[in-house]
Structure formats: C-alpha cells, structure tokens
Write a protein that holds these residues in place. Structure first.
Motif, short mmCIF file in Angstrom:
data_model
loop_
_atom_site.label_atom_id
_atom_site.label_comp_id
_atom_site.label_asym_id
_atom_site.label_seq_id
_atom_site.Cartn_x
_atom_site.Cartn_y
_atom_site.Cartn_z
N UNK A 293 0.93 -1.34 -0.13
CA UNK A 293 0.08 0.07 0.08
C UNK A 293 0.83 1.27 -0.03
N UNK A 294 0.51 2.11 -0.99
CA UNK A 294 1.29 3.40 -1.01
C UNK A 294 0.55 4.37 -0.68
N UNK A 305 3.72 0.78 2.64
CA UNK A 305 3.61 -0.50 3.73
C UNK A 305 3.63 -1.80 2.91
N UNK A 306 4.04 -2.87 3.25
CA UNK A 306 4.13 -4.11 2.54
C UNK A 306 4.03 -5.25 3.56
N UNK A 370 -6.58 -3.80 8.36
CA UNK A 370 -5.37 -2.94 8.07
C UNK A 370 -5.01 -2.94 6.67
N UNK A 371 -5.15 -3.99 5.83
CA UNK A 371 -4.73 -4.00 4.52
C UNK A 371 -5.89 -4.76 3.70
N UNK A 372 -5.96 -4.43 2.53
CA UNK A 372 -7.10 -5.37 1.63
C UNK A 372 -6.33 -5.73 0.21
N UNK A 384 -5.36 -7.90 12.94
CA UNK A 384 -4.60 -8.28 14.11
C UNK A 384 -4.75 -9.82 14.14
N UNK A 385 -3.54 -10.22 14.56
CA UNK A 385 -3.36 -11.85 14.86
C UNK A 385 -4.49 -12.62 15.83
#
Ligand code: ADP
Ligand code: ASP
Ligand code: MG
Length: 403
Positions: A293-294, A305-306, A370-372, A384-385
């Motif tokens: 994600x940028x 983020x990656x 958080x991310x898709x 989150x785990x």
C-alpha cells in the motif's frame, strides 16, 4: 498403473506409522500397480533440526541448513524401504539427487529446474518400489538443496509429472481439502473436488494442506492430484481443471496465514523509481512481497507498507536498512502480530458483493481491517492476529460454507 504416493510428516510420525504406510503401499502394489513413494521427515523432525542450527547461529549459512534438513527425509525413506523389503517387496530408497531432481541454487527455497527420471524409470521397470526422500534436490554445482517448507508435496507432484504417472496421491492427517482448516472450524466441510486455481490461491494464502508450488506444478503438468488420509480409506479431494468441476460455489474456502509480517516505511523520498528500487532490491534478496500500500505523497514524502512471510523479515530488514542509510527512507516499523484471512472462489468472477459482505462481517465483529487486496477469485484482509480464528469462523458462517 503408475501411482506416486506421498506421505507427510504425521503419516510417518513414528515407527508404527511407517509400518502402516508400508502396508498401504503393499496393498497398492498387490492390486497390480507400480508405486513411487515420496516421504517427508517424521513430524517435528525438520523443526528440531532448524532449532539445532539456530542454537549456533541466528542466520546459519543456507547451504549448511539444506545439508542438515535434507537428512530428515532420508531417514524416513530408508526406514520405509527396509520395512517394504521385510514384507517381501523389492524396494530401494533414493535421495533427491539420486532421483534426478535438479534445482537452482537458492538454498532453503530452491526451485526445481529439471527432473531426469531415467534412474527411477529403470528401477520401476525392474519391478522395484522406489522410495524418494522428499523436499530436496541437487543444484548444478552438486550441492544439496531443499524446496521450501512443505516441499515434499512439490517433490511428489514434480516426479508424477516427469514420470508420467496416472495419479499422484498426497496422504496426510486430514481426509481431503476442507472449506477451511478443520482444526479452526470444526464445521468445515470436505470438498469432493476443487479447481487448480482455487487450490493454488488457498495454498498461497496459508492453507498448508498443500504447498502452493506443488499446486502450481500440478496445474502446469496437468497431474491428477488427490489429497486423502493415511489413517482411513475415506475418499479424498480431487484437484483438477476448472472445466471438470461440477459444482461451482460462489466461495469455495477460507484461508488463514499467520506467518505474515508487516513493514511500514514512512518519509519515503517521493521520486520516480523509488518503489522500483526498493522492491527490486527485495526481490534480489529473494524476499516474497505480498500486499503493498502506498499512500498519497505529502511534501515530497510518501509512506509504503507491505507484507512478507515472517521468516523473510530478517532479510527484508537488511534491505530496508540500506535505504535508511542512504536517507531515502526516514522511518520504518515492523509488526509481526498480524495475520491474513482470505476468501477464495471461482464463482466470484461472475458475482458482485462478495467483498462487501466480507468487510461487513469484519465490521459486525469489530475487527479492524489493516490492508485489503483482491483478485478475480479472492479477497484478502490483513487483521490483528488475535482475531484470526474469530474472523475465519464468522466468514465461514456468513458464506454458509458448512452447508
Ligand atoms: P503433512 O505433514 O501431511 O504434509 P500438513 O500439516 O502440511 O500435512 O498439512 C495438513 C494440515 O493442513 C491439516 O492438519 C490441517 O490442519 C491443515 N489445513 C489448513 N487448511 C486446510 C484445509 N482447507 N483443508 C484441510 N486441511 C487444512
Ligand atoms: N519436512 C519438511 C517440512 O517440514 C518438508 C515436508 O514435510 O514437506 O517442511
Ligand atoms: Mg505439508
């Protein structure tokens, strides 16, 4: 017919189980088939050996790690061969090298470049059962390599392809592919069949029941692949071409990957080519990048983020540090407490609203996404785990996969 039978760690977990495997092979032989067996190390053995190496070094030389880890599979191969000979069969074991499995030289995650099946063919023609040590090969320069964790699946599929076997059976501790990991969701349903593409997504997204590269190889070589239990005679799951599948449900399964870490870089200098530089350097270091994600740029800086597999975080950190030292990245943080949940199904190609339903389910459970990332046949979310199991079960219920 010629059948390649692969037995995973739990299936050869102790001496009694190795005998059990020998009995199964014996039965297949007595039914008039030829068998090439591929075995994993006894369960827990590979982790134990990794632990030994880490006792001496956090970053042991990878070629040495391969030399060490490959021994686990050789132990089981020879024991199984001894058991089969004792039962009156003419068996012999082979290391990856003897089986003609040639790989590149990327130690601990080598790729198979070529298989020379002539040695195995010759032995099978003489009526022998060949037991191959899985998970390993040899590089052009003659060094022992391993094929990445879970790599015995790949050994089996690649051999089945090279030998032109009619069938490749993967024997494990569950009786097939389920709609999700049955250890997380006891209501998970066994699938009679699944397409290569869906299985490839599930495996790549964390369903460790099959190693992802083995599925990729099965698709490429058109191998008839069946996953089944070594502890029962239940019919397994056939992994095959999409056009052979009768039922095409909207969603076929849910995968969970706990072995993910997130790298968040901020103050990344926003010049043309920076993303290319960072990700090329990561690729050269053999780090597998998943989601990226940028965010939009502010005052000449941006954030990227990656995610990477947890066991590649150390290598990724090394690469990122070089950009920090060059003042091209200001700050970086790492988060290992994440996981990725994914929904997979070829039916998504022709239906809308599948992703929206997943996001709503997370909202109802108050799980922050958080991310898709999405593709034609999957939707993945990083969360989150601590919500991993809750997310899997809620998604399994909302798409009615238990039915
Ligand atoms: P082996 O040692 O035989 O290679 P693995 O432990 O690698 O076996 O893989 C089998 C495990 O995969 C099962 O015990 C199960 O917990 C897990 N698993 C994850 N997702 C699935 C799924 N969709 N269907 C079946 N098993 C799954
Ligand atoms: N023994 C190896 C591992 O644990 C390979 C395998 O079991 O497929 O990853
Ligand atoms: Mg496995």
């Amino acid at each position: 017919m010629l059948i390649v039978q692969k037995f995973g760690g739990t299936s050869v977990g102790d001496l009694e189980r190795i005998q059990n495997v020998a009995n199964r092979i014996s039965k297949t032989l007595n039914e008039g088939n030829d068998v090439v067996a591929v075995v994993s190390a006894m369960s827990g053995e590979t982790n134990k050996l990794v632990g030994y190496a880490e006792h001496f070094s956090k970053t042991p030389m990878r070629a040495e790690v391969d030399m060490l880890l490959s021994s686990g599979e050789r132990v089981t191969a020879s024991l199984l061969s001894i058991a089969l000979n004792e039962m009156g069969h003419n068996a012999l074991s082979m290391s990856g090298r003897a089986a003609g499995i040639i790989t590149d030289d990327v130690h601990t995650k080598a790729r198979i470049e070529n298989i020379d099946p002539q040695y195995i063919h010759a032995e099978v023609k003489r009526g022998r059962v060949v037991v191959v040590a899985g998970f390993q090969g040899v590089s052009e320069s003659g060094k022992i390599t391993t094929l990445g964790r879970g790599g015995s699946d790949l050994s089996a599929v690649a051999l089945a392809g090279a030998l032109g076997a009619e069938l490749c059976e993967i024997y494990t501790d569950v009786d097939g592919i389920y709609t999700t990991d049955p250890r997380i969701e006891p209501h998970a349903k066994k699938l009679n069949e699944i397409s290569y593409d869906e299985m490839l997504e599930l495996a790549s997204l964390g369903a460790k029941v099959l190693q992802n590269r083995s599925v990729e190889m099965a698709k490429k070589l058109n191998v008839n692949l069946v996953t089944r239990s070594s502890f029962s005679d239940a019919e397994g799951t056939l992994i095959t071409k999409e056009e052979n599948i009768m039922e095409k449900p909207l969603v076929s399964g849910i995968a969970l990957d706990r072995n993910q870490a997130r790298i968040s870089m901020s103050g990344v200098i926003d010049r043309p080519g920076i993303a290319s530089d960072i990700f090329s350097a990561l690729s050269e270091a053999e780090v597998n990048i998943d989601m990226i994600i940028q965010t939009s740029s502010k005052e000449g800086n941006t954030s990227i983020d990656f995610t990477v597999p947890s066991n590649e975080l150390i290598d990724a950190k090394d690469v990122v540090k070089k950009f920090i030292d060059n003042d091209e990245i200001k700050e970086v943080s790492y988060d290992e407490g994440i996981c990725k949940v994914s929904i997979v199904g070829v039916g998504m190609k022709s239906h809308t609203g599948v992703a929206a339903k997943a996001f709503k389910t997370m909202a109802v459970e108050s799980i922050n996404i958080n991310m898709i990332s999405t593709s034609e046949i999957k939707v993945s979310m990083v969360i989150d785990e601590k919500y991993a199991e809750l997310a899997v079960r809620s998604l399994h219920a909302i798409y009615e996969l238990e039915k």
